[in-house]
Design a protein around this motif. Structure first.
Motif, PDB file in Angstrom:
ATOM      1  N   UNK A 131       0.823  -1.206   0.000  1.00 46.93           N
ATOM      2  CA  UNK A 131       0.000   0.000   0.000  1.00 46.93           C
ATOM      3  C   UNK A 131       0.856   1.254   0.000  1.00 46.93           C
ATOM      4  N   UNK A 132       2.033   1.169   0.639  1.00 44.95           N
ATOM      5  CA  UNK A 132       2.893   2.341   0.707  1.00 44.95           C
ATOM      6  C   UNK A 132       3.287   2.822  -0.687  1.00 44.95           C
ATOM      7  N   UNK A 133       3.226   1.912  -1.688  1.00 41.09           N
ATOM      8  CA  UNK A 133       3.489   2.270  -3.081  1.00 41.09           C
ATOM      9  C   UNK A 133       4.813   3.000  -3.244  1.00 41.09           C
ATOM     10  N   UNK A 134       5.820   2.570  -2.491  1.00 41.28           N
ATOM     11  CA  UNK A 134       7.111   3.240  -2.569  1.00 41.28           C
ATOM     12  C   UNK A 134       8.200   2.190  -2.628  1.00 41.28           C
ATOM     13  N   UNK A 135       9.416   2.638  -2.843  1.00 42.52           N
ATOM     14  CA  UNK A 135      10.549   1.735  -2.862  1.00 42.52           C
ATOM     15  C   UNK A 135      10.688   1.028  -1.517  1.00 42.52           C
ATOM     16  N   UNK A 136      10.591   1.813  -0.438  1.00 43.07           N
ATOM     17  CA  UNK A 136      10.682   1.231   0.903  1.00 43.07           C
ATOM     18  C   UNK A 136       9.601   0.173   1.121  1.00 43.07           C
ATOM     19  N   UNK A 137       8.410   0.465   0.603  1.00 43.89           N
ATOM     20  CA  UNK A 137       7.293  -0.452   0.777  1.00 43.89           C
ATOM     21  C   UNK A 137       7.580  -1.792   0.136  1.00 43.89           C
ATOM     22  N   UNK A 138       8.068  -1.768  -1.121  1.00 45.84           N
ATOM     23  CA  UNK A 138       8.341  -3.026  -1.819  1.00 45.84           C
ATOM     24  C   UNK A 138       9.449  -3.784  -1.102  1.00 45.84           C
ATOM     25  N   UNK A 139      10.479  -3.045  -0.672  1.00 46.81           N
ATOM     26  CA  UNK A 139      11.589  -3.695   0.012  1.00 46.81           C
ATOM     27  C   UNK A 139      11.098  -4.377   1.295  1.00 46.81           C
ATOM     28  N   UNK A 140      10.271  -3.649   2.056  1.00 54.90           N
ATOM     29  CA  UNK A 140       9.791  -4.236   3.315  1.00 54.90           C
ATOM     30  C   UNK A 140       8.891  -5.437   3.043  1.00 54.90           C
ATOM     31  N   UNK A 141       8.130  -5.346   1.939  1.00 51.27           N
ATOM     32  CA  UNK A 141       7.251  -6.470   1.581  1.00 51.27           C
ATOM     33  C   UNK A 141       8.084  -7.716   1.270  1.00 51.27           C
ATOM     34  N   UNK A 142       9.190  -7.526   0.533  1.00 53.14           N
ATOM     35  CA  UNK A 142      10.038  -8.679   0.182  1.00 53.14           C
ATOM     36  C   UNK A 142      10.642  -9.287   1.451  1.00 53.14           C
ATOM     37  N   UNK A 143      11.143  -8.418   2.339  1.00 51.82           N
ATOM     38  CA  UNK A 143      11.734  -8.911   3.587  1.00 51.82           C
ATOM     39  C   UNK A 143      10.676  -9.663   4.389  1.00 51.82           C
ATOM     40  N   UNK A 144       9.459  -9.085   4.450  1.00 52.82           N
ATOM     41  CA  UNK A 144       8.394  -9.706   5.229  1.00 52.82           C
ATOM     42  C   UNK A 144       8.072 -11.096   4.703  1.00 52.82           C
TER      43      UNK A 144
END
Lengths: 205, 484
Positions: free
Chosen positions: B319-332
């Motif tokens: 939902x964050x629709x940002x680079x940080x968001x995708x990175x955190x999603x992958x880590x999660x």
């Protein structure tokens, strides 16, 4: 032009009517037969659009295979349609509400329909088709070249479906007598026939 | 149109998939000749095939490369997600070895079907085109339907299979309907062309939004995100536990990769439209995952709701629709996978008089009877609840950080609150294990499951020592997807 319009309305009217008959016919066999009628009329509509390959596929695959399969299922499994219809009536209100909401949304979408500016350009990209090439040939030209990956993947899906069907239905039952041609042909007289000299007054042990 | 040489050139992009498929065919033939008694060998061969494929992926150059008319993309994102899926799949198959023999579902088709499902997952991770995404989803799901009902003489297993199949077909229908609307508007299904077309567009087309929402709904079904989650508890409970583990671990990662690819590559210009939709799905998943799990008495149903909740947290990153968001999603997703491998290995161990038991009450007194297993379960449950310093905490931390930096304060607060609620049922399991008297003594667990669960537990504990290495890997993957 006028002929085309008449043919179009004929095909689509019969298609709609047979569609209604499929779900309202009392006899399930009649439903399947109406389904076949519907397929033929849809194929006619495809021909009108100039998509003769899709029309052929529809007739061969759906009428030739799917509908015949339905017919087999309906005749062999003795499906109780009246009970199914009662179940349908129970959920009718919810189904009707969902159906009408979806219909309303679709009407809304299609009344606001427009194409993107690039749509025409985009549509042309997949086909390097020459002019006046019929669409069976055009599909054949790209199917095994450009769309090779999809073709192979569809093959994999079918392989998996086959493995799955066998896994779920094949049973090895012990004690079932089967015909073993090899063994039967290779049967020798000495394996099965024994000549005994029986002395008079005593039986065979 | 292109020549055979071109085809070979394009096929190099899909080399890992081709390698795995060829292995699959060979293993299938091997199993067919040796029949069901060869299942342990077939399973080990499948695990080795996964390992070889992972080596091929690791050896491939990491520059982005598009093949097959731009419908197949190979980039660091695909590379990372495929490695994750292969690792999860291999771990799940290794766990099935003793369980499937005990439950008498040790058929050689089991690992073969799991292998072909994994091929489908790898294709959807690399999909740069809606057609490839759809065919990949079907190739992934079809073996799963069969695996769920593989214990065909048990009513629950067949029922779960039918339910999964019918609802899966409904989801496929929604996806196809969405695709046809998208194609009808833009004339293309290729993500790259689609984003170029959308960039030129001024204003938003209703057709396209509707198509995108249909597509998201169908994909959310495969993720078991709320409100498309209804099948999850029943299927998780009805399926044999070894299948449940596979279902919970590998496909979720792959479908997440697909969703990220659709939203960022294809519809990057429509962020405002899809952000709200994903927001609602994420929030609803977190809430249902937290509250519906509380009254559960079966550990498999509980884990089903736990999965739903975890999907919600990972979607917060999206939902964050940002680079940080995708990175955190992958880590999660990576951490979710490791934790679930550990937990499911323990669930597979829970046997009583040589029969699987899933009742949570049967865990009582595990701390006295099987102290090692109870300790591992405790660590994993603490990690799932997100208690520092375990791995699960970092997963949640990164996701919420991304949400806060994207100014999604409401979602972040909701996430923290639901993880407090969720902590209740994770801690309840620990309480039952340590503070209740044993009712039944469980069978002695098999060594291989203890080893797998042990490795996962050690990873979860030791993650605090090297969080940066996973974050860096995720960073490289996310860079390929989202330009900063």
């Amino acid at each position: 032009m006028i002929v085309e319009a008449i043919v179009f309305y004929m095909f689509s009217t019969i298609l709609l009517l047979s569609g209604i008959m499929v779900i309202s016919a009392r006899n399930p066999v009649h439903s399947v037969l109406f389904l076949i009628l519907g397929f033929f009329n849809a194929a006619g509509l495809f021909v009108l659009l100039g998509a003769e390959f899709l029309a052929m596929i529809l007739v061969i695959v759906y009428v030739g295979a799917v509908a015949v399969l339905f017919l087999f299922v309906v005749m062999m499994l003795n499906v109780d349609m009246s009970r199914m219809r009662d179940n349908l009536k129970k959920n009718m209100t919810v189904a009707a509400v969902v159906g009408f909401v979806l219909l309303g949304e679709l009407v809304w979408i299609f009344s606001n329909w427009h194409f993107s500016e690039d749509a025409e350009l985009n549509v042309q990209t997949p086909f390097s088709a020459e002019d006046a090439m019929d669409n069976t040939r055009a599909l054949g030209e790209v199917m095994y070249t450009d769309y090779m990956l999809f073709f192979q993947m569809a093959g994999l899906v079918l392989l998996v479906a086959m493995i799955g069907a066998i896994t779920l239905t094949l049973r090895h039952r012990p004690g079932v007598k089967r015909q073993k041609i090899n063994e039967q042909v290779n049967r020798q007289v000495k394996d099965v026939l024994r000549v005994e000299q029986v002395e008079s007054g005593s039986g065979i042990v | 149109m292109y020549s055979l040489a071109d085809f070979y050139f394009h096929a190099t992009a899909a080399l890992p998939e081709i390698v795995l498929t060829v292995f699959g065919m060979i293993i299938l033939l091997f199993g067919l000749v040796r029949e069901d008694k060869s299942t342990p060998q077939v399973t080990l061969m499948t695990v080795s095939a996964f390992a070889v494929t992972a080596l091929v992926i690791a050896a491939m150059p990491s520059e982005p490369f598009k093949g097959f008319m731009g419908s197949f993309i190979y980039d660091p994102f695909a590379q990372f997600m495929k490695l994750l899926v292969l690792m999860g799949g291999a771990a799940c198959l290794a766990m099935t070895l003793s369980y499937n023999t005990q439950e008498k579902i040790n058929r050689f088709e089991f690992p073969v079907l799991a292998l072909f499902s994994t091929v489908g997952m790898m294709f959807i991770i690399s999909a740069n085109d809606l057609m490839l995404a759809y065919v990949g989803l079907e190739l992934m799901s079809l073996p799963l339907y069969v695996l769920v009902s593989i214990r065909r003489d048990f009513l629950r297993s067949s029922e779960a299979g039918i339910k999964y199949f019918v609802l899966g077909a409904l989801a496929s229908g929604m996806i196809l309907y969405g695709i046809s609307l998208i194609y009808g508007f833009s004339g293309t299904i290729n993500f790259t062309r689609l984003s170029e077309t959308l960039a030129l567009q001024d204003g938003v087309s209703i057709t396209l939004s509707f198509g995108l929402i249909m597509l998201i709904c169908g994909v959310a079904f495969k993720l078991s995100a709320v409100p498309f989650h209804m099948w999850t508890p029943d299927v998780y409970e009805g399926a044999p536990t070894s299948v449940t583990a596979f279902l919970a671990i590998a496909p979720k990662t792959a479908v997440f990769a697909l969703l990220a690819r659709i939203l960022f590559d294809g519809f990057g210009d429509m962020t405002a439209q899809w952000q709200d939709v994903i927001w609602i799905i994420a929030a609803a998943s977190m809430i249902v995952g937290a509250f519906a799990a509380i009254p559960q008495t079966s550990i498999k149903r509980l884990l089903a709701y736990s999965t739903i909740g975890h999907m919600g947290y990972a979607l917060v990153g999206m939902t964050a629709a940002s680079f940080d968001g995708v990175r955190s999603m992958i880590v999660y997703m990576a951490l979710y996978m490791v934790m679930n491998i550990g937990v499911f290995a323990i669930v597979l161990m829970l046997r009583q008089n040589d029969r699987q038991t899933t009742d949570i009450d049967n865990l009582s007194g595990l701390g006295k009877t099987h102290p090692v297993v109870a300790l591992m379960m405790t660590v994993l449950m603490f990690s799932m609840a997100g208690i520092p310093p375990l791995a699960g905490f970092f997963g949640k931390l990164f996701v919420f950080q991304a949400a806060v930096s994207a100014e999604l304060y409401g979602l972040a607060v909701l996430g923290v609150l639901t993880s407090v609620v969720a902590a209740y049922y994770y801690l309840r399991i620990i309480k039952i294990m340590y503070f209740e008297e044993p009712i039944h003594v469980l069978d002695k667990p098999t060594r291989d499951l203890e080893v797998i669960s042990g490795i996962a537990t050690i990873f979860v504990v030791a993650f605090i020592l090297f969080p940066q290495s996973l974050v860096n890997a995720a960073q490289a993957a996310a860079t390929a997807l989202v330009t900063i």
